[in-house]
Design a protein around this motif. Structure first.
Motif, PDB file in Angstrom:
ATOM      1  N   THR A  74       1.066  -6.863   9.097  1.00 36.69           N
ATOM      2  CA  THR A  74       2.036  -5.755   9.128  1.00 36.69           C
ATOM      3  C   THR A  74       2.984  -5.921  10.310  1.00 36.69           C
ATOM      4  O   THR A  74       4.178  -5.654  10.192  1.00 36.69           O
ATOM      5  N   GLU A  75       2.437  -6.353  11.429  1.00 39.23           N
ATOM      6  CA  GLU A  75       3.272  -6.532  12.623  1.00 39.23           C
ATOM      7  C   GLU A  75       4.380  -7.555  12.338  1.00 39.23           C
ATOM      8  O   GLU A  75       5.557  -7.340  12.667  1.00 39.23           O
ATOM      9  N   GLN A  76       4.002  -8.641  11.705  1.00 42.34           N
ATOM     10  CA  GLN A  76       4.998  -9.677  11.361  1.00 42.34           C
ATOM     11  C   GLN A  76       6.000  -9.134  10.350  1.00 42.34           C
ATOM     12  O   GLN A  76       7.215  -9.342  10.480  1.00 42.34           O
ATOM     13  N   MET A  77       5.502  -8.418   9.340  1.00 38.10           N
ATOM     14  CA  MET A  77       6.406  -7.891   8.307  1.00 38.10           C
ATOM     15  C   MET A  77       7.403  -6.916   8.930  1.00 38.10           C
ATOM     16  O   MET A  77       8.575  -6.893   8.546  1.00 38.10           O
ATOM     17  N   ARG A 340       3.649  -0.518   6.070  1.00 37.19           N
ATOM     18  CA  ARG A 340       2.941   0.752   6.265  1.00 37.19           C
ATOM     19  C   ARG A 340       1.735   0.848   5.316  1.00 37.19           C
ATOM     20  O   ARG A 340       0.626   1.206   5.721  1.00 37.19           O
ATOM     21  N   LEU A 341       1.945   0.496   4.052  1.00 35.43           N
ATOM     22  CA  LEU A 341       0.845   0.598   3.088  1.00 35.43           C
ATOM     23  C   LEU A 341      -0.326  -0.300   3.495  1.00 35.43           C
ATOM     24  O   LEU A 341      -1.494   0.101   3.392  1.00 35.43           O
ATOM     25  N   ALA A 342       0.001  -1.510   3.943  1.00 39.80           N
ATOM     26  CA  ALA A 342      -1.070  -2.437   4.336  1.00 39.80           C
ATOM     27  C   ALA A 342      -1.842  -1.880   5.527  1.00 39.80           C
ATOM     28  O   ALA A 342      -3.054  -2.073   5.648  1.00 39.80           O
ATOM     29  N   GLU A 343      -1.141  -1.169   6.397  1.00 43.64           N
ATOM     30  CA  GLU A 343      -1.780  -0.622   7.594  1.00 43.64           C
ATOM     31  C   GLU A 343      -2.612   0.618   7.263  1.00 43.64           C
ATOM     32  O   GLU A 343      -3.750   0.747   7.689  1.00 43.64           O
ATOM     33  N   VAL A 344      -2.005   1.516   6.462  1.00 34.05           N
ATOM     34  CA  VAL A 344      -2.673   2.792   6.179  1.00 34.05           C
ATOM     35  C   VAL A 344      -3.857   2.592   5.236  1.00 34.05           C
ATOM     36  O   VAL A 344      -4.922   3.174   5.427  1.00 34.05           O
ATOM     37  N   ASN A 347      -6.119  -3.701   5.419  1.00 38.41           N
ATOM     38  CA  ASN A 347      -6.565  -4.230   6.720  1.00 38.41           C
ATOM     39  C   ASN A 347      -5.384  -4.786   7.521  1.00 38.41           C
ATOM     40  O   ASN A 347      -5.562  -5.637   8.380  1.00 38.41           O
ATOM     41  N   GLY A 348      -4.171  -4.333   7.162  1.00 38.01           N
ATOM     42  CA  GLY A 348      -3.010  -4.794   7.922  1.00 38.01           C
ATOM     43  C   GLY A 348      -2.543  -6.176   7.511  1.00 38.01           C
ATOM     44  O   GLY A 348      -1.830  -6.848   8.256  1.00 38.01           O
ATOM     45  N   GLU A 349      -2.927  -6.602   6.312  1.00 38.62           N
ATOM     46  CA  GLU A 349      -2.564  -7.941   5.853  1.00 38.62           C
ATOM     47  C   GLU A 349      -1.758  -7.825   4.564  1.00 38.62           C
ATOM     48  O   GLU A 349      -2.050  -6.973   3.721  1.00 38.62           O
ATOM     49  N   ILE A 359       0.207  -9.168  -2.694  1.00 37.52           N
ATOM     50  CA  ILE A 359      -1.160  -8.646  -2.798  1.00 37.52           C
ATOM     51  C   ILE A 359      -1.488  -7.878  -1.519  1.00 37.52           C
ATOM     52  O   ILE A 359      -1.240  -8.376  -0.417  1.00 37.52           O
ATOM     53  N   LEU A 360      -2.010  -6.652  -1.695  1.00 40.40           N
ATOM     54  CA  LEU A 360      -2.534  -5.898  -0.543  1.00 40.40           C
ATOM     55  C   LEU A 360      -4.056  -5.991  -0.607  1.00 40.40           C
ATOM     56  O   LEU A 360      -4.677  -5.452  -1.538  1.00 40.40           O
TER      57      LEU A 360
END
Ligand code: SRM
Ligand code: SF4
Length: 513
Positions: A74-77, A340-344, A347-349, A359-360
């Motif tokens: 998520t940080e990279q995105m 945001r979706l990956a984080e909420v 696993n933030g990936e 893919i989330l």
């Protein structure tokens, strides 16, 4: 340095100044402005840094990343979304057919700052274009697939690190005769299209020991397309075996690969010239130890999955959710939302597929319902219509100067019409590619559409050649051209017929009042 007159113009400019040399000049280039740059630096050498001048949109550059195994955080995105957002209407990103991202609309003067931001979050775009090794692909469900044989993530990263000197640039591999593709498959369904890579590792048992059979020489080009052939080699699934073998094959290609004619410079041409046995002997000599013979069969025994929808994953209580991203196109808002979706919920990936989808992973059972109500899933559906679902498209005329036709918008519009008019009982994989370079891989599709120019009513119009017979997963086979020169404006009825005849589609009942 003097250069031989028999070298083609690309070999000449590479010999005069290595592509990677522009890394040290980037700050100066940014200060000078793109119009002041030497033409070869602008149009070619910058691609060694992943910076692509786009003649179709001068001054608005494309940056091609490297995302090993198609995985980002998520940080990279968010960093990437911020970059795209900076360019307003011009800013966008595309998921590529090598489970990678390309950012668009970028101004050269901003790139030193953008690269500093990339570095802070561990992203690199180094050596992603021209005569370099492209993004290295692996199963997009590596480490989360209950039926996986080998988790490829560390291997893919290690091979990338070897080739790029951990993202800093590696002069040992910046002057190959031509581009080069590597895929490492750890699943049973050949998610990476192993057969169309210059080197492919596919899972195989040697006795009781699981490792990889190695294939070499797969490629597409305007003049020739070949599936990879067995090197007759097996290696254990370790960094200590896979990385040196890639290094050995790349070194043989670099030192012996044909460089006179760019149309005949890919690895398969060298294998043809030497014969497989002699090529293998050179690889073994570089590898520095004997190579085990290939296992007698590999473990690719599933049909290819498309990963869209909700799928239980290896880790109990979690699913991975595949979202369909129409022809892989993102805007900044969608990128922020995905992060945001990956984080909420996850696993933030965030993972990307070679079908240009997302893919989330690690969505906990109790979070699934809430995720499904998120507005982004209206746009990036988990249950798209059958034709749209498997659509793939290269960049095409919007940004690519090789293109003979516009692809992405047309692909989406035609798929929507087919979905409206036909009931399709099975997945039909339609791949669009704007010219014979085949970036959109029409030869792996059920129906492949390759852009061309056609004469109609005394005028030249955009058209396609149609490919069929491509199969994926186990026993993958390349499709061939079955029909030539269909004007795009006449394409829908032609595709409807093919869908009915070959894929069991039925015209929907039309209600007459
Ligand atoms: Fe490609 C050249 C886009 C995957 C075969 N490809 C180009 C360029 C760089 C041409 C240019 O400078 O404009 C395109 C950039 C257009 C743009 O603005 O986006 C381009 N290729 C793409 C992408 C973005 C298509 C997509 O929409 O997904 C893919 C980027 C992958 C990545 O992340 O690195 C892309 N290209 C492929 C593939 C598919 C694959 O790797 O599975 C192929 C066929 C497989 C292969 O290479 O063997 C492919 N691209 C080519 C070729 C023909 C190579 C040859 O040996 O002749 C060219 C032309 C060239 O290299 O001279 C080319
Ligand atoms: Fe451009 Fe042709 Fe590749 Fe499409 S297939 S991205 S039009 S080079």
């Amino acid at each position: 340095m003097s250069t031989s007159p028999s070298l083609n113009k690309f070999e000449k400019f590479k010999a005069e100044k290595d592509g990677l040399a522009v890394k040290d000049e980037l700050e100066d280039f940014a200060a000078m402005g793109w119009e002041a740059l030497d033409k070869t630096d602008l149009e070619h050498r910058l691609k060694w840094l992943g910076i692509f001048y786009r003649p179709v949109t001068p001054g608005k550059f494309m940056v091609r990343l490297r995302l090993p195994n198609g995985i980002l955080t998520t940080e990279q995105m968010r960093v990437l979304a911020t970059v795209v957002q900076r360019y307003g209407e011009d800013g966008s990103a595309d998921i590529t057919t090598r489970q990678n991202l390309q950012l668009r609309g970028i101004h050269l003067e901003d790139i030193p700052d953008i690269f500093a931001k990339f570095k802070a979050v561990g992203i690199t775009s180094i050596q992603s274009g021209m005569d370099n090794v492209r993004n290295i692909t692996g199963s997009p469900v590596a480490g989360i697939d209950g039926n996986e044989l080998i988790d490829t993530r560390e291997l893919v990263q290690a091979v990338q690190d070897m080739i790029t000197n951990a993202g800093e640039g590696n002069p040992a591999f910046t002057n190959l005769p031509r581009k080069f593709n590597i895929a490492i498959e750890g699943g049973r369904d050949n998610a990476v299209h192993a057969e169309i890579n210059d080197i492919a590792f596919v899972p195989a048992y040697q006795g009781d020991e699981l490792g990889f059979n190695v294939l070499v020489g797969g490629f597409f080009s305007a003049k020739r397309c070949e599936a990879a052939i067995p090197l007759n080699a097996w290696v254990p699934p370790t960094i200590e075996a896979v990385v040196p073998l890639c290094r050995a094959i790349l070194s043989v290609f670099r030192d012996h690969g044909p460089r006179a004619n760019r149309q005949k410079s890919r690895l398969m041409w060298l294998i043809d010239e030497l014969g497989l046995e002699q090529f293998r002997a050179l690889v073994v000599a570089e590898f520095g130890q004997p190579l085990a013979a290939a296992a007698d069969h590999d473990e690719i025994d599933w049909d290819k999955r498309d990963h869209i929808g909700i799928h239980p994953q290896l880790q109990p209580g979690y699913s991975f959710v595949g979202l369909h991203v129409p022809v892989g196109r993102f805007d900044a808002e969608a990128m922020f939302e995905l992060a945001r979706l990956a984080e909420v919920y996850g696993n933030g990936e965030i993972r990307l597929t070679v079908e240009q989808n997302v893919i989330l992973p690690f969505i906990a059972q109790e979070n699934l319902d809430a995720l499904l109500t998120e507005p982004l899933l209206q746009r990036f559906s988990i249950a798209p219509k059958p034709v749209a679902r498997s659509l793939v498209s290269c960049t095409g005329a919007q940004f690519c100067n090789f293109a003979l036709v516009e692809t992405k918008q047309r692909a989406v519009a035609i798929a929507a019409t087919l979905d409206e008019r036909l009931e399709t009982p099975q997945r039909v994989r339609i791949h669009w590619t704007g010219c014979p370079n085949s970036c959109g891989q029409p030869q792996v599709a059920d129906i492949g559409l390759m852009g061309t120019k056609v004469r109609k009513d005394g005028k030249t119009v955009e058209g396609v050649d149609i490919y069929m017979g491509g199969t994926v997963g186990k026993d993958a086979q390349l499709g061939t051209c079955v029909q030539k020169g269909i004007p795009c404006e006449d394409l829908i009825p032609v595709l409807e017929n093919l869908m009915v005849e070959h894929f069991g589609a039925k015209p929907r009942q039309t209600v007459t009042l």
